[in-house]
Write an enzyme that holds these catalytic residues in place. Structure first.
Site, short mmCIF file in Angstrom:
data_model
loop_
_atom_site.label_atom_id
_atom_site.label_comp_id
_atom_site.label_asym_id
_atom_site.label_seq_id
_atom_site.Cartn_x
_atom_site.Cartn_y
_atom_site.Cartn_z
N LYS A 14 0.84 -1.22 0.00
CA LYS A 14 0.00 0.00 0.00
C LYS A 14 0.86 1.26 0.00
O LYS A 14 0.67 2.14 -0.83
CB LYS A 14 -0.94 0.02 1.22
CG LYS A 14 -1.85 -1.19 1.34
CD LYS A 14 -2.81 -1.08 2.51
CE LYS A 14 -2.14 -1.10 3.86
NZ LYS A 14 -1.64 -2.42 4.29
N ARG A 89 -9.90 0.49 8.07
CA ARG A 89 -9.47 -0.85 8.44
C ARG A 89 -10.58 -1.61 9.18
O ARG A 89 -10.38 -2.77 9.54
CB ARG A 89 -8.25 -0.77 9.36
CG ARG A 89 -6.91 -1.03 8.66
CD ARG A 89 -5.80 -0.84 9.70
NE ARG A 89 -4.56 -1.49 9.37
CZ ARG A 89 -3.55 -0.88 8.73
NH1 ARG A 89 -3.67 0.34 8.28
NH2 ARG A 89 -2.42 -1.53 8.55
N ARG A 128 11.81 -5.68 5.45
CA ARG A 128 11.75 -4.25 5.77
C ARG A 128 12.20 -4.01 7.21
O ARG A 128 12.83 -3.00 7.51
CB ARG A 128 10.32 -3.73 5.58
CG ARG A 128 10.18 -2.24 5.88
CD ARG A 128 8.81 -1.69 5.58
NE ARG A 128 7.77 -2.29 6.40
CZ ARG A 128 6.47 -2.06 6.27
NH1 ARG A 128 6.06 -1.24 5.34
NH2 ARG A 128 5.59 -2.65 7.05
N ARG A 134 11.04 -0.38 12.87
CA ARG A 134 9.69 -0.58 13.41
C ARG A 134 9.63 -1.88 14.20
O ARG A 134 9.89 -2.96 13.67
CB ARG A 134 8.67 -0.64 12.24
CG ARG A 134 8.32 0.72 11.69
CD ARG A 134 7.45 0.63 10.46
NE ARG A 134 6.19 -0.08 10.64
CZ ARG A 134 5.25 -0.15 9.73
NH1 ARG A 134 5.40 0.45 8.56
NH2 ARG A 134 4.13 -0.82 9.96
N ARG A 146 -0.73 -9.25 13.26
CA ARG A 146 -1.25 -8.21 12.35
C ARG A 146 -2.05 -8.86 11.23
O ARG A 146 -3.12 -8.36 10.84
CB ARG A 146 -0.09 -7.39 11.77
CG ARG A 146 0.55 -6.48 12.78
CD ARG A 146 1.92 -5.98 12.33
NE ARG A 146 1.85 -5.12 11.17
CZ ARG A 146 2.92 -4.70 10.50
NH1 ARG A 146 4.13 -5.08 10.88
NH2 ARG A 146 2.78 -3.90 9.47
P1 B4P Z 1 3.75 -1.88 2.31
O1 B4P Z 1 2.64 -2.82 2.12
O2 B4P Z 1 3.83 -0.73 1.37
O3 B4P Z 1 3.61 -1.59 3.83
P2 B4P Z 1 2.68 -0.55 4.59
O4 B4P Z 1 1.92 0.34 3.68
O5 B4P Z 1 3.59 0.12 5.52
O6 B4P Z 1 1.57 -1.40 5.34
P3 B4P Z 1 1.41 -1.79 6.86
O7 B4P Z 1 0.07 -2.43 6.93
O8 B4P Z 1 2.59 -2.59 7.26
O9 B4P Z 1 1.49 -0.49 7.77
P4 B4P Z 1 0.56 0.70 8.21
O10 B4P Z 1 1.53 1.80 8.26
O11 B4P Z 1 -0.65 0.90 7.37
O12 B4P Z 1 5.20 -2.52 2.10
C1 B4P Z 1 5.74 -3.57 2.86
C2 B4P Z 1 7.13 -3.96 2.31
O13 B4P Z 1 6.98 -4.69 1.10
C3 B4P Z 1 8.05 -2.79 1.97
O14 B4P Z 1 9.32 -3.05 2.49
C4 B4P Z 1 8.09 -2.75 0.45
O15 B4P Z 1 9.33 -2.32 -0.06
C5 B4P Z 1 7.84 -4.19 0.09
N1 B4P Z 1 7.15 -4.35 -1.19
C6 B4P Z 1 6.12 -3.59 -1.63
N2 B4P Z 1 5.71 -4.03 -2.86
C7 B4P Z 1 6.50 -5.11 -3.17
C8 B4P Z 1 6.57 -6.00 -4.29
N3 B4P Z 1 5.76 -5.89 -5.34
N4 B4P Z 1 7.49 -6.99 -4.25
C9 B4P Z 1 8.34 -7.13 -3.20
N5 B4P Z 1 8.33 -6.30 -2.10
C10 B4P Z 1 7.42 -5.30 -2.09
O16 B4P Z 1 0.03 0.30 9.68
C11 B4P Z 1 0.88 0.07 10.78
C12 B4P Z 1 0.05 -0.08 12.08
O17 B4P Z 1 -0.62 1.17 12.41
C13 B4P Z 1 -1.08 -1.10 12.05
O18 B4P Z 1 -0.64 -2.42 12.34
C14 B4P Z 1 -2.03 -0.54 13.16
O19 B4P Z 1 -1.56 -0.88 14.44
C15 B4P Z 1 -1.91 0.96 13.01
N6 B4P Z 1 -2.96 1.52 12.12
C16 B4P Z 1 -2.73 2.11 10.91
N7 B4P Z 1 -3.89 2.49 10.35
C17 B4P Z 1 -4.89 2.14 11.21
C18 B4P Z 1 -6.30 2.22 11.16
N8 B4P Z 1 -6.94 2.78 10.11
N9 B4P Z 1 -7.02 1.74 12.21
C19 B4P Z 1 -6.40 1.20 13.25
N10 B4P Z 1 -5.06 1.06 13.37
C20 B4P Z 1 -4.30 1.52 12.35
#
Ligand code: B4P
Length: 190
Positions: A14, A89, A128, A134, A146
């Protein structure tokens, strides 16, 4: 306005794809994960409370993230559109978002849902975690928690948008550019 929900399990790409979509479509990026991490860094009361939950892989309470998004929408009156990354979410968050957008005379255009298998998610997040700093990226049991919470509370949000005819499923394994091309084609053929 073009208002996108970028959806998928943790590690599905994402944040990665948001960066490319913002550049191409000139949208305002609203990532609840990024906003929460900024609050943690600034050691605000909201951030201190959120950290205890995020470090365990749990969700932050709905009212907290809904308020955050409401404030950000108010701060961006002149936006061409928004990309919601990691929000909503839960179904309660999805309903709140619909109401907030309705109050501004707009709505979600489409939900783009990235589909990635669990083992690939775990591999990506652990990779990552080697340099993200993190805590929620570094421990297998937290990552599994998660993913379990995603399956239990978040996956159902796709049904909410499906019922509105707005869900588009995107295969999220492969090169970042190929996945980006699939996302753009879903947006432009919408
Ligand atoms: P991403 O998938 O881009 O990770 P993210 O956006 O940070 O999602 P995440 O769910 O982990 O975190 P969020 O900040 O929303 O990438 C992951 C990795 O994969 C990267 O290293 C990237 O380089 C790699 N990658 C991407 N595409 C690839 C491909 N095609 N091939 C290979 N590798 C690839 O949330 C974090 C925490 O915040 C949650 O757990 C929760 O506690 C809280 N939170 C956030 N929003 C919330 C909400 N709305 N409600 C309640 N809690 C919330």
């Amino acid at each position: 306005m073009l208002n996108l929900v970028l959806f998928g399990p943790p590690g599905s790409g994402k944040g990665t794809q948001s960066a490319k979509l913002i550049e191409k479509y000139q949208l305002v990026h609203l990532s609840t994960g990024d906003i929460l991490r900024a609050e943690i860094k600034a050691q605000t009361p909201l951030g201190i409370d959120a950290k205890t939950r995020i470090d365990k892989g749990e969700l932050v309470p709905d009212e907290v993230v809904i308020n955050m998004i409401s404030n950000k929408l108010d701060q961006n009156h002149d936006a061409k559109g928004f990309i919601f990354d990691g929000f909503p979410r839960t179904t309660a968050q999805a309903e709140a978002l619909d109401n907030l957008l309705k109050g501004k005379g707009t709505s979600i255009s489409v939900m783009l849902a990235l589909d990635v298998d669990d083992q690939e998610l775990i591999n990506r997040i652990l990779l990552r975690g080697k340099d993200s700093g993190r805590a929620d990226d570094q421990d297998l049991s937290i990552i599994e928690n998660r993913i379990a919470i995603y399956n239990r509370e978040t996956a159902v949000v796709a049904d909410y948008y499906k019922a509105q005819g707005k869900l588009r499923l995107i295969h999220g394994v492969g090169s970042i550019d190929d996945i980006f091309a699939s996302l753009c084609s879903s947006i432009e053929n919408n």
